[in-house]
Scaffold this motif. Structure first.
Motif, mmCIF file in Angstrom:
data_model
loop_
_atom_site.group_PDB
_atom_site.id
_atom_site.type_symbol
_atom_site.label_atom_id
_atom_site.label_comp_id
_atom_site.label_asym_id
_atom_site.label_seq_id
_atom_site.Cartn_x
_atom_site.Cartn_y
_atom_site.Cartn_z
ATOM 1 N N UNK A 6 0.847 -1.177 0.000
ATOM 2 C CA UNK A 6 0.000 0.000 0.000
ATOM 3 C C UNK A 6 0.887 1.234 0.000
ATOM 4 N N UNK A 7 1.220 1.714 -1.159
ATOM 5 C CA UNK A 7 2.128 2.862 -1.246
ATOM 6 C C UNK A 7 1.431 4.171 -0.933
ATOM 7 N N UNK A 62 -5.790 -2.755 3.237
ATOM 8 C CA UNK A 62 -5.333 -2.574 4.610
ATOM 9 C C UNK A 62 -5.585 -1.206 5.207
ATOM 10 N N UNK A 63 -6.208 -0.293 4.483
ATOM 11 C CA UNK A 63 -6.508 1.033 5.042
ATOM 12 C C UNK A 63 -7.481 0.913 6.205
ATOM 13 N N UNK A 64 -7.255 1.686 7.254
ATOM 14 C CA UNK A 64 -8.160 1.692 8.396
ATOM 15 C C UNK A 64 -9.406 2.491 8.031
ATOM 16 N N UNK A 65 -10.582 1.866 8.202
ATOM 17 C CA UNK A 65 -11.829 2.475 7.753
ATOM 18 C C UNK A 65 -12.820 2.771 8.870
ATOM 19 N N UNK A 66 -13.005 1.852 9.800
ATOM 20 C CA UNK A 66 -14.003 1.976 10.872
ATOM 21 C C UNK A 66 -13.408 1.427 12.157
ATOM 22 N N UNK A 106 -17.117 3.415 -0.810
ATOM 23 C CA UNK A 106 -15.908 2.760 -1.339
ATOM 24 C C UNK A 106 -14.708 3.174 -0.500
ATOM 25 N N UNK A 107 -13.707 2.331 -0.476
ATOM 26 C CA UNK A 107 -12.439 2.663 0.168
ATOM 27 C C UNK A 107 -11.799 3.799 -0.623
#
Length: 158
Positions: A6-7, A62-66, A106-107
């Motif tokens: 995840x750049x 892998x982004x933090x969302x909730x 969406x992410x």
């Protein structure tokens, strides 16, 4: 599934991968929901009734969302949250598919489909919003410490 690089966490540029890369990294069910805007059946997903403390990440990037603090029991069969972790972690699209008028979530990092957000349903939450998210779009990272609450942003308040 391999953990995708995840750049964008360092560059701020949305993650872009070819369709072939996504198909290689995701299971067929993950691909159907995350990349083709599919939906898992209600009451079948891994997190619809989970109360574990932690952070929910995008399963694709892998982004933090909730967080578990914003998760609530809506009894709809999918994990429900009253707000994302932070402004800018998700993006919204007008969705008129299936004969409905909805807002797709969406992410913001990899543009993967997460679910939909609904307003004005009368839930006793700070935002009166229900982010109805597919379990298969998420990965829960359990926390040893209680997850801190966040005050809803002005744009999230009703």
């Amino acid at each position: 599934m391999n953990t995708p690089e995840n750049t964008s966490k360092t560059t701020g540029v949305p993650l872009e991968k070819s369709d072939a890369q996504w198909r290689e990294e995701l299971t067929p069910d993950e691909y159907r929901v995350l990349r083709q805007a599919g939906t898992e059946r209600p009451y079948t997903g891994e997190y619809w009734d989970t109360h574990t403390e932690g952070v929910y990440q995008c399963r694709a990037c892998g982004s933090q969302l909730f967080t578990s603090h914003e998760k609530f029991d809506s009894h709809c069969g999918w994990p429900s949250f009253w707000a994302p972790l932070a402004e800018g972690t998700v993006r919204y699209l007008h969705d008129r598919t299936m004969g409905m008028d909805r807002v797709e979530v969406r992410c913001a990092n990899c543009d993967s489909h997460l679910g939909h957000v609904f307003e004005g349903e009368g839930y006793g939450t700070p935002t009166d919003q229900r982010f109805c998210i597919n379990s298969i779009s998420l990965r829960l990272v359990e926390s040893k410490e209680p997850v801190e609450s966040k005050e809803p942003a002005e744009s999230e308040r009703k």
